[in-house]
Scaffold this motif. Structure first.
Motif, PDB file in Angstrom:
ATOM      1  N   THR A 182       0.859  -1.188   0.000  1.00  0.00           N
ATOM      2  CA  THR A 182       0.000   0.000   0.000  1.00  0.00           C
ATOM      3  C   THR A 182       0.894   1.236   0.000  1.00  0.00           C
ATOM      4  OG1 THR A 182      -1.634  -1.210   1.317  1.00  0.00           O
ATOM      5  CG2 THR A 182      -1.863   1.189   1.247  1.00  0.00           C
ATOM      6  N   PRO A 183       0.630   2.201  -0.882  1.00  0.00           N
ATOM      7  CA  PRO A 183       1.425   3.439  -0.839  1.00  0.00           C
ATOM      8  C   PRO A 183       1.346   4.052   0.558  1.00  0.00           C
ATOM      9  CG  PRO A 183      -0.005   3.417  -2.769  1.00  0.00           C
ATOM     10  CD  PRO A 183      -0.403   2.247  -1.913  1.00  0.00           C
ATOM     11  N   THR A 184       2.442   4.658   0.998  1.00  0.00           N
ATOM     12  CA  THR A 184       2.507   5.227   2.339  1.00  0.00           C
ATOM     13  C   THR A 184       2.003   6.663   2.356  1.00  0.00           C
ATOM     14  OG1 THR A 184       4.440   3.847   2.758  1.00  0.00           O
ATOM     15  CG2 THR A 184       4.045   5.622   4.298  1.00  0.00           C
ATOM     16  N   GLY A 185       1.174   6.974   3.327  1.00  0.00           N
ATOM     17  CA  GLY A 185       0.709   8.342   3.528  1.00  0.00           C
ATOM     18  C   GLY A 185      -0.755   8.385   3.920  1.00  0.00           C
ATOM     19  N   LYS A 186      -1.149   9.512   4.458  1.00  0.00           N
ATOM     20  CA  LYS A 186      -2.544   9.689   4.872  1.00  0.00           C
ATOM     21  C   LYS A 186      -3.462   9.492   3.679  1.00  0.00           C
ATOM     22  CE  LYS A 186      -1.712  12.639   8.813  1.00  0.00           C
ATOM     23  NZ  LYS A 186      -2.059  13.871   9.521  1.00  0.00           N
ATOM     24  N   GLY A 187      -4.547   8.768   3.910  1.00  0.00           N
ATOM     25  CA  GLY A 187      -5.523   8.519   2.859  1.00  0.00           C
ATOM     26  C   GLY A 187      -5.269   7.244   2.066  1.00  0.00           C
ATOM     27  N   HIS A 188      -4.126   6.599   2.275  1.00  0.00           N
ATOM     28  CA  HIS A 188      -3.814   5.362   1.571  1.00  0.00           C
ATOM     29  C   HIS A 188      -4.273   4.171   2.415  1.00  0.00           C
ATOM     30  CE1 HIS A 188      -1.577   7.263  -1.678  1.00  0.00           C
ATOM     31  NE2 HIS A 188      -1.123   8.102  -0.754  1.00  0.00           N
TER      32      HIS A 188
END
Length: 146
Positions: A124-130
């Protein structure tokens, strides 16, 4: 039936407070990783989520944003459970306690390292909303069942 995520979070905090003889409380970081593990195993065993909220792939591992924000004021300090702990159905309670018995003894950093080496977070791509999808959680944790 899915449970309110803050009730599950409080149940994890209560477990930690009761299980730890030194009175060391779980931090928000550790709580986030334990939410990931109880959710993943619950989906794998019961084919349904323990709570409805999404888990996101943040830099330091899986996070349930609503719970993170609720306890954010605690920083990296231990969090005291608040109020009564909910009771799950018998089979759910058994699984919940087993997951916490195994993973609850690890540090927040240890749990973060585990999650960083597991497929749901890595893919999963890292960051808020991912969002780490519930499907990914179910597939991965199904492979972890003995």
């Amino acid at each position: 039936m899915a449970y309110p995520v803050l009730s599950i979070a409080n149940k994890i905090l209560a477990y930690g407070a009761a299980a730890n003889d030194e009175g060391e409380l779980f931090s928000n970081m550790k709580l986030q990783k334990l939410l990931y593990y109880v959710q993943g195993f619950h989906i794998a065993v019961f084919n349904r989520p323990l709570f409805d909220e999404d888990i996101e792939a943040w830099m330091y591992g899986p996070v349930v944003p609503a719970v993170y924000e609720y306890y954010q004021k605690n920083g990296n300090k231990g969090i005291t459970p608040n109020g009564e702990s909910i009771t799950l159905e018998a089979e759910e309670e058994s699984l919940f306690n087993e997951v916490l018995r195994i993973y609850g003894n690890y540090s927040a950093i240890g749990l973060m390292n585990f999650t960083h080496n597991e497929m749901p977070w890595q893919s999963t791509p890292t960051g808020k909303g991912h969002i780490i999808t519930k499907e990914k959680l179910g597939e991965f944790f199904h492979t972890r069942l003995a």
